[in-house]
Design a protein around this motif. Structure first.
Motif, PDB file in Angstrom:
ATOM      1  N   ASN A 109      20.331   2.476 -13.519  1.00 13.39           N
ATOM      2  CA  ASN A 109      19.662   3.537 -12.781  1.00 13.39           C
ATOM      3  C   ASN A 109      19.735   3.197 -11.300  1.00 13.39           C
ATOM      4  O   ASN A 109      19.209   2.177 -10.870  1.00 13.39           O
ATOM      5  CB  ASN A 109      18.211   3.662 -13.234  1.00 13.39           C
ATOM      6  N   ILE A 110      20.406   4.057 -10.530  1.00 16.38           N
ATOM      7  CA  ILE A 110      20.587   3.850  -9.100  1.00 16.38           C
ATOM      8  C   ILE A 110      19.871   4.975  -8.365  1.00 16.38           C
ATOM      9  O   ILE A 110      20.061   6.151  -8.695  1.00 16.38           O
ATOM     10  CB  ILE A 110      22.084   3.855  -8.730  1.00 16.38           C
ATOM     11  N   LYS A 111      19.079   4.638  -7.391  1.00 15.48           N
ATOM     12  CA  LYS A 111      18.398   5.635  -6.576  1.00 15.48           C
ATOM     13  C   LYS A 111      18.982   5.581  -5.163  1.00 15.48           C
ATOM     14  O   LYS A 111      19.088   4.514  -4.580  1.00 15.48           O
ATOM     15  CB  LYS A 111      16.896   5.373  -6.549  1.00 15.48           C
ATOM     16  N   THR A 112      19.349   6.748  -4.651  1.00 13.88           N
ATOM     17  CA  THR A 112      19.908   6.840  -3.308  1.00 13.88           C
ATOM     18  C   THR A 112      19.224   7.981  -2.567  1.00 13.88           C
ATOM     19  O   THR A 112      18.685   8.893  -3.192  1.00 13.88           O
ATOM     20  CB  THR A 112      21.426   7.117  -3.330  1.00 13.88           C
ATOM     21  N   LEU A 115      22.999   6.402 -14.275  1.00 19.41           N
ATOM     22  CA  LEU A 115      22.233   7.515 -13.731  1.00 19.41           C
ATOM     23  C   LEU A 115      22.051   7.289 -12.238  1.00 19.41           C
ATOM     24  O   LEU A 115      21.501   6.273 -11.818  1.00 19.41           O
ATOM     25  CB  LEU A 115      20.868   7.604 -14.414  1.00 19.41           C
ATOM     26  N   ILE A 116      22.542   8.231 -11.448  1.00 20.31           N
ATOM     27  CA  ILE A 116      22.369   8.159 -10.001  1.00 20.31           C
ATOM     28  C   ILE A 116      21.368   9.239  -9.625  1.00 20.31           C
ATOM     29  O   ILE A 116      21.645  10.429  -9.746  1.00 20.31           O
ATOM     30  CB  ILE A 116      23.704   8.358  -9.256  1.00 20.31           C
ATOM     31  N   GLU A 117      20.185   8.801  -9.214  1.00 14.81           N
ATOM     32  CA  GLU A 117      19.118   9.724  -8.832  1.00 14.81           C
ATOM     33  C   GLU A 117      19.063   9.846  -7.322  1.00 14.81           C
ATOM     34  O   GLU A 117      19.069   8.847  -6.609  1.00 14.81           O
ATOM     35  CB  GLU A 117      17.772   9.213  -9.334  1.00 14.81           C
ATOM     36  N   GLU A 118      18.971  11.068  -6.849  1.00  9.89           N
ATOM     37  CA  GLU A 118      18.842  11.307  -5.417  1.00  9.89           C
ATOM     38  C   GLU A 118      17.371  11.561  -5.083  1.00  9.89           C
ATOM     39  O   GLU A 118      16.740  12.438  -5.666  1.00  9.89           O
ATOM     40  CB  GLU A 118      19.683  12.502  -4.998  1.00  9.89           C
ATOM     41  N   VAL A 119      16.872  10.790  -4.150  1.00 11.86           N
ATOM     42  CA  VAL A 119      15.481  10.911  -3.721  1.00 11.86           C
ATOM     43  C   VAL A 119      15.440  11.763  -2.456  1.00 11.86           C
ATOM     44  O   VAL A 119      16.166  11.491  -1.492  1.00 11.86           O
ATOM     45  CB  VAL A 119      14.871   9.513  -3.448  1.00 11.86           C
ATOM     46  N   LYS A 120      14.619  12.797  -2.465  1.00 15.61           N
ATOM     47  CA  LYS A 120      14.501  13.685  -1.303  1.00 15.61           C
ATOM     48  C   LYS A 120      13.996  12.919  -0.088  1.00 15.61           C
ATOM     49  O   LYS A 120      13.241  11.958  -0.221  1.00 15.61           O
ATOM     50  CB  LYS A 120      13.554  14.831  -1.608  1.00 15.61           C
ATOM     51  N   ASP A 121      14.413  13.372   1.095  1.00 12.10           N
ATOM     52  CA  ASP A 121      13.887  12.797   2.333  1.00 12.10           C
ATOM     53  C   ASP A 121      12.371  12.811   2.295  1.00 12.10           C
ATOM     54  O   ASP A 121      11.754  13.789   1.864  1.00 12.10           O
ATOM     55  CB  ASP A 121      14.360  13.601   3.547  1.00 12.10           C
ATOM     56  N   GLY A 122      11.785  11.729   2.747  1.00  9.38           N
ATOM     57  CA  GLY A 122      10.338  11.613   2.765  1.00  9.38           C
ATOM     58  C   GLY A 122       9.763  11.177   1.432  1.00  9.38           C
ATOM     59  O   GLY A 122       8.563  10.979   1.309  1.00  9.38           O
ATOM     60  N   PHE A 174      10.904   7.218   5.057  1.00  6.34           N
ATOM     61  CA  PHE A 174      12.295   7.295   5.483  1.00  6.34           C
ATOM     62  C   PHE A 174      12.849   8.707   5.416  1.00  6.34           C
ATOM     63  O   PHE A 174      12.619   9.439   4.465  1.00  6.34           O
ATOM     64  CB  PHE A 174      13.178   6.386   4.624  1.00  6.34           C
ATOM     65  N   ILE A 175      13.608   9.050   6.428  1.00  2.00           N
ATOM     66  CA  ILE A 175      14.390  10.278   6.494  1.00  2.00           C
ATOM     67  C   ILE A 175      15.820   9.844   6.819  1.00  2.00           C
ATOM     68  O   ILE A 175      16.053   9.111   7.784  1.00  2.00           O
ATOM     69  CB  ILE A 175      13.870  11.233   7.601  1.00  2.00           C
ATOM     70  N   LEU A 176      16.770  10.296   6.017  1.00  6.78           N
ATOM     71  CA  LEU A 176      18.164   9.902   6.219  1.00  6.78           C
ATOM     72  C   LEU A 176      18.725  10.583   7.468  1.00  6.78           C
ATOM     73  O   LEU A 176      18.715  11.814   7.568  1.00  6.78           O
ATOM     74  CB  LEU A 176      19.000  10.300   5.000  1.00  6.78           C
ATOM     75  N   PRO A 177      19.213   9.802   8.438  1.00 10.25           N
ATOM     76  CA  PRO A 177      19.809  10.406   9.635  1.00 10.25           C
ATOM     77  C   PRO A 177      21.069  11.202   9.275  1.00 10.25           C
ATOM     78  O   PRO A 177      21.794  10.842   8.339  1.00 10.25           O
ATOM     79  CB  PRO A 177      20.178   9.208  10.507  1.00 10.25           C
ATOM     80  N   ASP A 178      21.330  12.268   9.982  1.00 10.72           N
ATOM     81  CA  ASP A 178      22.502  13.105   9.702  1.00 10.72           C
ATOM     82  C   ASP A 178      23.798  12.309   9.704  1.00 10.72           C
ATOM     83  O   ASP A 178      24.706  12.596   8.931  1.00 10.72           O
ATOM     84  CB  ASP A 178      22.593  14.252  10.711  1.00 10.72           C
ATOM     85  N   ALA A 179      23.887  11.305  10.554  1.00 16.26           N
ATOM     86  CA  ALA A 179      25.110  10.499  10.629  1.00 16.26           C
ATOM     87  C   ALA A 179      25.415   9.780   9.316  1.00 16.26           C
ATOM     88  O   ALA A 179      26.562   9.423   9.054  1.00 16.26           O
ATOM     89  CB  ALA A 179      24.988   9.475  11.759  1.00 16.26           C
TER      90      ALA A 179
END
Length: 71
Positions: A5-8, A44-51, A60-65
């Motif tokens: 299980n990977i969270k990104t 399983l690659i789970e994407e965590v929403k910003d914030g 954390f908020i992912l920078p656009d770059a």
């Protein structure tokens, strides 16, 4: 069944990158458990929403770059 299980951060990876991670992680587990594990390995690659994640009182908020650019 081996399970990884990977969270990104959301939108940090392209579909191609997710496919590569899935393939490489499966290969890694096959090295430990034998080729018999390949058809039963779940990645399983789970994407965590910003914030939705943080550390030491910092949200954390992912920078656009750093956001994935689909080609």
């Amino acid at each position: 069944m081996p399970f990884i299980n990977i969270k990104t951060p959301e939108a940090a990876l392209t579909m191609a990158q997710k496919a590569e991670i899935t393939h490489r992680m499966t290969d890694l587990l096959v090295e430990y458990f034998s080729e018999a594990a390949r058809p039963h390995t779940m990645v399983l690659i789970e994407e965590v929403k910003d914030g939705g994640y943080g550390r030491a009182d910092e949200v954390f908020i992912l920078p656009d770059a750093y956001r994935a650019k689909e080609l």
